[in-house]
Motif scaffolding. Structure first.
Motif, mmCIF file in Angstrom:
data_model
loop_
_atom_site.group_PDB
_atom_site.id
_atom_site.type_symbol
_atom_site.label_atom_id
_atom_site.label_comp_id
_atom_site.label_asym_id
_atom_site.label_seq_id
_atom_site.Cartn_x
_atom_site.Cartn_y
_atom_site.Cartn_z
ATOM 1 N N VAL A 79 -5.290 1.854 11.363
ATOM 2 C CA VAL A 79 -5.910 0.700 10.714
ATOM 3 C C VAL A 79 -5.618 -0.544 11.545
ATOM 4 O O VAL A 79 -4.442 -0.892 11.755
ATOM 5 C CB VAL A 79 -5.368 0.520 9.279
ATOM 6 N N ILE A 80 -6.672 -1.191 12.033
ATOM 7 C CA ILE A 80 -6.436 -2.404 12.821
ATOM 8 C C ILE A 80 -5.894 -3.500 11.900
ATOM 9 O O ILE A 80 -6.153 -3.513 10.692
ATOM 10 C CB ILE A 80 -7.692 -2.869 13.582
ATOM 11 N N ILE A 81 -5.129 -4.399 12.483
ATOM 12 C CA ILE A 81 -4.463 -5.440 11.702
ATOM 13 C C ILE A 81 -5.483 -6.322 10.986
ATOM 14 O O ILE A 81 -5.249 -6.767 9.853
ATOM 15 C CB ILE A 81 -3.538 -6.286 12.592
ATOM 16 N N ASP A 82 -6.646 -6.541 11.601
ATOM 17 C CA ASP A 82 -7.687 -7.332 10.953
ATOM 18 C C ASP A 82 -8.062 -6.735 9.596
ATOM 19 O O ASP A 82 -8.269 -7.469 8.618
ATOM 20 C CB ASP A 82 -8.934 -7.388 11.837
ATOM 21 N N ASP A 83 -8.163 -5.410 9.519
ATOM 22 C CA ASP A 83 -8.566 -4.766 8.265
ATOM 23 C C ASP A 83 -7.451 -4.796 7.224
ATOM 24 O O ASP A 83 -7.714 -4.831 6.020
ATOM 25 C CB ASP A 83 -9.010 -3.329 8.539
ATOM 26 N N ILE A 84 -6.202 -4.781 7.680
ATOM 27 C CA ILE A 84 -5.081 -4.937 6.743
ATOM 28 C C ILE A 84 -5.110 -6.324 6.113
ATOM 29 O O ILE A 84 -4.994 -6.481 4.887
ATOM 30 C CB ILE A 84 -3.741 -4.694 7.463
ATOM 31 N N LEU A 85 -5.295 -7.348 6.937
ATOM 32 C CA LEU A 85 -5.333 -8.721 6.421
ATOM 33 C C LEU A 85 -6.536 -8.920 5.506
ATOM 34 O O LEU A 85 -6.438 -9.580 4.464
ATOM 35 C CB LEU A 85 -5.375 -9.711 7.581
ATOM 36 N N ALA A 86 -7.672 -8.334 5.875
ATOM 37 C CA ALA A 86 -8.872 -8.468 5.051
ATOM 38 C C ALA A 86 -8.675 -7.811 3.693
ATOM 39 O O ALA A 86 -9.082 -8.364 2.660
ATOM 40 C CB ALA A 86 -10.070 -7.857 5.769
ATOM 41 N N TRP B 134 0.838 -1.191 0.000
ATOM 42 C CA TRP B 134 0.000 0.000 0.000
ATOM 43 C C TRP B 134 0.878 1.248 0.000
ATOM 44 O O TRP B 134 1.895 1.285 0.707
ATOM 45 C CB TRP B 134 -0.871 0.066 1.250
ATOM 46 N N ASP B 135 0.494 2.267 -0.750
ATOM 47 C CA ASP B 135 1.124 3.571 -0.559
ATOM 48 C C ASP B 135 0.301 4.338 0.475
ATOM 49 O O ASP B 135 -0.706 3.827 1.001
ATOM 50 C CB ASP B 135 1.280 4.328 -1.884
ATOM 51 N N TRP B 136 0.696 5.573 0.769
ATOM 52 C CA TRP B 136 0.042 6.308 1.857
ATOM 53 C C TRP B 136 -1.435 6.552 1.561
ATOM 54 O O TRP B 136 -2.288 6.385 2.444
ATOM 55 C CB TRP B 136 0.763 7.621 2.118
ATOM 56 N N SER B 137 -1.768 6.940 0.340
ATOM 57 C CA SER B 137 -3.161 7.233 0.025
ATOM 58 C C SER B 137 -3.998 5.963 0.076
ATOM 59 O O SER B 137 -5.145 5.986 0.558
ATOM 60 C CB SER B 137 -3.277 7.913 -1.342
ATOM 61 N N GLU B 138 -3.457 4.860 -0.390
ATOM 62 C CA GLU B 138 -4.192 3.594 -0.348
ATOM 63 C C GLU B 138 -4.387 3.122 1.089
ATOM 64 O O GLU B 138 -5.463 2.641 1.462
ATOM 65 C CB GLU B 138 -3.444 2.534 -1.153
ATOM 66 N N PHE B 139 -3.344 3.266 1.907
ATOM 67 C CA PHE B 139 -3.448 2.843 3.296
ATOM 68 C C PHE B 139 -4.432 3.725 4.057
ATOM 69 O O PHE B 139 -5.220 3.242 4.874
ATOM 70 C CB PHE B 139 -2.067 2.890 3.954
ATOM 71 N N SER B 140 -4.419 5.009 3.768
ATOM 72 C CA SER B 140 -5.321 5.950 4.440
ATOM 73 C C SER B 140 -6.775 5.720 4.057
ATOM 74 O O SER B 140 -7.687 6.162 4.772
ATOM 75 C CB SER B 140 -4.919 7.388 4.114
ATOM 76 N N ALA B 141 -7.009 5.059 2.918
ATOM 77 C CA ALA B 141 -8.369 4.776 2.475
ATOM 78 C C ALA B 141 -8.955 3.536 3.153
ATOM 79 O O ALA B 141 -10.158 3.275 3.035
ATOM 80 C CB ALA B 141 -8.397 4.586 0.958
ATOM 81 N N LEU B 142 -8.131 2.767 3.872
ATOM 82 C CA LEU B 142 -8.632 1.611 4.610
ATOM 83 C C LEU B 142 -9.470 2.084 5.790
ATOM 84 O O LEU B 142 -9.353 3.237 6.230
ATOM 85 C CB LEU B 142 -7.466 0.748 5.095
ATOM 86 N N PRO B 143 -10.341 1.228 6.333
ATOM 87 C CA PRO B 143 -11.163 1.639 7.484
ATOM 88 C C PRO B 143 -10.301 2.160 8.632
ATOM 89 O O PRO B 143 -9.281 1.559 8.970
ATOM 90 C CB PRO B 143 -11.882 0.336 7.869
ATOM 91 N N GLN B 144 -10.724 3.280 9.198
ATOM 92 C CA GLN B 144 -9.987 3.914 10.293
ATOM 93 C C GLN B 144 -10.672 3.611 11.620
ATOM 94 O O GLN B 144 -11.895 3.738 11.737
ATOM 95 C CB GLN B 144 -9.897 5.424 10.077
#
Length: 201
Positions: free
Chosen positions: A92-99, A59-69
């Protein structure tokens, strides 16, 4: 160099049940790092999830920032004996990164990696089910560089060396691999309530 120079005093005032053994309460937020503070520009920031040596997603910063906060308020405990209560984080909780990467649990172990070359091991069970996050804000503001900004791992129920500053990736590993401080004599797990500071604690 590892020494047993921990002389924390028990909290004499309010809420002593929230302060693990050997810890003392602080109101400030001490800054401790294994080396110099790196400068990481958001334009170049990347976060990589790996299984073994192979990247699964980047993920780049914009993509990571678009994940659930998610917002999280937790007590934190440093191995150097200070504790700070009710710290407020967002990320971003780790669960949402893995999902978002489309994977669940290929192994039971993970290593966190950082921009300064730091690493630390954390069992997957201590990262999922809302227990941990990659934090990008503290007290409602972007995470300062000296506290690990732009992003740090936050695993608040373990000693704070497990909450790797300047994090740039998580790696699934086949076994519980020691990280930077663990290779230098720190405990492989680091439970503050069991005073797991060093290898044989």
């Amino acid at each position: 160099m590892v020494t047993r120079g921990f002389t924390g005093r028990r909290l004499g005032g309010e809420q002593p049940e929230r302060i693990p053994p050997g810890q003392h309460l602080v109101q400030n937020f001490p800054v401790l790092s294994a080396g110099p503070t790196p400068r990481v520009d958001l334009e170049n920031w990347k976060f990589t999830l790996k299984v073994g040596p192979g990247p699964v997603k980047v993920w780049d910063w914009s993509e990571f920032s678009a994940l659930p906060q998610t917002k999280m308020t937790r007590d934190i405990h440093c191995v150097t004996s200070w504790s700070k209560l009710d710290t407020a984080w967002e990320g971003v909780i780790i669960d949402d990164i893995l999902a978002d990467a489309g994977i669940e649990r290929p192994t039971e172990y993970m290593l966190a990696h950082s921009y300064d070359g730091y690493s630390t091991n954390v069992p997957l069970a201590d990262l999922v089910l809302g227990k941990a996050m990659v934090a990008t804000k503290y007290e409602g503001q972007p995470l300062p560089r000296d506290h690990g900004g732009p992003a740090r791992l936050l695993v608040p129920h373990l000693y704070f060396w497990k909450s790797a500053k300047w994090v740039n990736g998580l790696q699934f590993t086949d076994r519980d691999e020691a990280g930077f401080w663990e290779l230098r004599g720190y405990h492989m797990y680091g439970d503050p309530w069991k005073e797991q500071r060093y290898t044989n604690d």
